[in-house]
Design a protein around this motif. Sequence first.
Motif, short mmCIF file in Angstrom:
data_model
loop_
_atom_site.label_atom_id
_atom_site.label_comp_id
_atom_site.label_asym_id
_atom_site.label_seq_id
_atom_site.Cartn_x
_atom_site.Cartn_y
_atom_site.Cartn_z
N MET A 22 32.29 -2.59 44.02
CA MET A 22 32.60 -1.57 45.02
C MET A 22 31.42 -0.65 45.27
O MET A 22 31.28 -0.08 46.35
N GLU A 23 30.55 -0.50 44.27
CA GLU A 23 29.34 0.30 44.47
C GLU A 23 28.40 -0.35 45.48
O GLU A 23 27.62 0.32 46.14
N GLN A 24 28.50 -1.68 45.62
CA GLN A 24 27.65 -2.41 46.54
C GLN A 24 28.27 -2.58 47.93
O GLN A 24 27.60 -2.97 48.87
N ASP A 25 29.57 -2.31 48.05
CA ASP A 25 30.27 -2.46 49.32
C ASP A 25 31.08 -1.19 49.58
O ASP A 25 32.13 -0.96 48.99
N SER A 26 30.59 -0.38 50.49
CA SER A 26 31.20 0.93 50.73
C SER A 26 32.47 0.85 51.57
O SER A 26 33.17 1.86 51.73
N GLU A 27 32.81 -0.33 52.11
CA GLU A 27 33.99 -0.45 52.97
C GLU A 27 35.16 -1.16 52.29
O GLU A 27 36.28 -1.10 52.78
N CYS A 28 34.89 -1.82 51.20
CA CYS A 28 35.93 -2.60 50.52
C CYS A 28 36.98 -1.69 49.88
O CYS A 28 36.65 -0.67 49.27
N GLN A 29 38.25 -2.07 50.01
CA GLN A 29 39.36 -1.39 49.35
C GLN A 29 40.05 -2.38 48.42
O GLN A 29 40.17 -3.55 48.74
N LEU A 30 40.51 -1.89 47.27
CA LEU A 30 41.09 -2.77 46.26
C LEU A 30 42.43 -2.27 45.76
O LEU A 30 42.66 -1.06 45.68
N THR A 31 43.28 -3.23 45.42
CA THR A 31 44.46 -2.95 44.61
C THR A 31 44.28 -3.69 43.29
O THR A 31 44.24 -4.92 43.27
N LEU A 32 44.10 -2.95 42.21
CA LEU A 32 43.95 -3.55 40.90
C LEU A 32 45.32 -3.81 40.31
O LEU A 32 46.15 -2.91 40.23
N VAL A 33 45.56 -5.05 39.87
CA VAL A 33 46.83 -5.41 39.25
C VAL A 33 46.56 -5.74 37.79
O VAL A 33 45.79 -6.65 37.48
N ALA A 34 47.17 -4.99 36.89
CA ALA A 34 46.93 -5.16 35.46
C ALA A 34 48.25 -5.12 34.71
O ALA A 34 49.31 -4.81 35.27
N ALA A 35 48.18 -5.42 33.42
CA ALA A 35 49.37 -5.43 32.58
C ALA A 35 49.73 -4.02 32.14
O ALA A 35 48.85 -3.17 31.96
N ASP A 36 51.02 -3.80 31.92
CA ASP A 36 51.49 -2.48 31.46
C ASP A 36 50.79 -2.07 30.18
O ASP A 36 50.47 -0.89 29.99
N GLU A 37 50.54 -3.03 29.29
CA GLU A 37 49.94 -2.70 28.00
C GLU A 37 48.51 -2.20 28.13
O GLU A 37 47.97 -1.58 27.21
N HIS A 38 47.87 -2.45 29.29
CA HIS A 38 46.49 -2.01 29.50
C HIS A 38 46.40 -0.83 30.47
O HIS A 38 45.33 -0.52 30.96
N ARG A 39 47.55 -0.22 30.75
CA ARG A 39 47.59 0.86 31.73
C ARG A 39 46.59 1.97 31.38
O ARG A 39 45.82 2.43 32.23
N GLY A 40 46.61 2.43 30.15
CA GLY A 40 45.73 3.53 29.76
C GLY A 40 44.26 3.19 29.93
O GLY A 40 43.47 4.01 30.44
N THR A 41 43.87 1.98 29.52
CA THR A 41 42.47 1.54 29.64
C THR A 41 42.04 1.48 31.09
O THR A 41 40.96 1.97 31.48
N VAL A 42 42.87 0.87 31.92
CA VAL A 42 42.52 0.69 33.33
C VAL A 42 42.43 2.04 34.05
O VAL A 42 41.46 2.31 34.76
N VAL A 43 43.43 2.87 33.87
CA VAL A 43 43.43 4.19 34.52
C VAL A 43 42.22 5.00 34.08
O VAL A 43 41.54 5.65 34.89
N GLY A 44 41.91 4.96 32.78
CA GLY A 44 40.78 5.71 32.27
C GLY A 44 39.46 5.28 32.89
O GLY A 44 38.62 6.12 33.26
#
Length: 306
Positions: A22-44
């Motif tokens: 995303m640092e290389q593409d200023s127009e791209c938008q993302l939806t990250l899909v992760a497991a509940d058990e990794h919620r804290g890591t991903v959000v952080g």
Amino acid sequence: MHIACDIEGDKGPQVQGVIMAMEQDSECQLTLVAADEHRGTVVGRVLGAKREIRERIQMSFMPEIVDSSRNRALHLREMLRNNQTTMSEALSIVRNGNADAMLTSGSTAAFVALSASRHHLGKSIGLHPALMAKIPTLKGHDVFLLDAGANPNAKPNEIAAFSELGVLWAKSQGVQKPSVSLLANGVELGKGTEELQETMKILQTNKNLHFNGNVEPEHVIAGEIEEGTNGHAGDINVVATDGHTGNIFLKMYQAAPKGFLEFSKQELKRRSLIHPKTWIQIVSAKAVSGLFRETRRKLKDRVGAA
């Protein structure tokens, strides 16, 4: 472009790579899909990114991930009945029109099976998914090869559809008028299996495609076919084939640099037993080894695997 990303792979959630992209593409938008058990890591990790990147990221969490360590056939059947995995959720986001494309860090086999199922993209777009390989050529441009392994028993109409997918991708990469070729064991008419010959008839009647006829592996690597070879000439951009043939081509293409390196080492060793080594021979041996290692690294990085 909005991309749904299933970031759950064998090594855990791949958040950092997404942020770097995303640092290389200023127009791209993302939806990250992760497991509940990794919620804290991903959000952080998302909160640790720059503000302008955080504002372009949405997150979704699911109770399960695709476990590639389990029995493949049994696990795939379970997944087709279960929409609670991160991969299923990312596919659903695309199917529902909330994203334009999907990326996954998970199992290739699971992704192909799920995307083709009636619950996901298979029913909505009417196409079988195909794996695409980007093949570097001697001419300097890339050839897009489909299918690289998803459909080993593809039918003629499916192979023809793969070529159209390849053309769409080639155009998105700046190729103005992509050519389409069929990978065969000869450039002459009548070469190849019955399925391949039937595919050729379909492509010949498609006026929206610039069909270049049959090509052999050497033409794919060269990136072009010479005038008079099969009645056509010019650059090769998209190559269509069934998943079995495409996957064998891909693996041979990846393995070739390693083979050449080992052959070179053996020959240099043989010659050193006949003639005393000089400093020139030693430098030459190191140069050859370094050259082939770098070539192999580039091909593995750019071609990927299926």
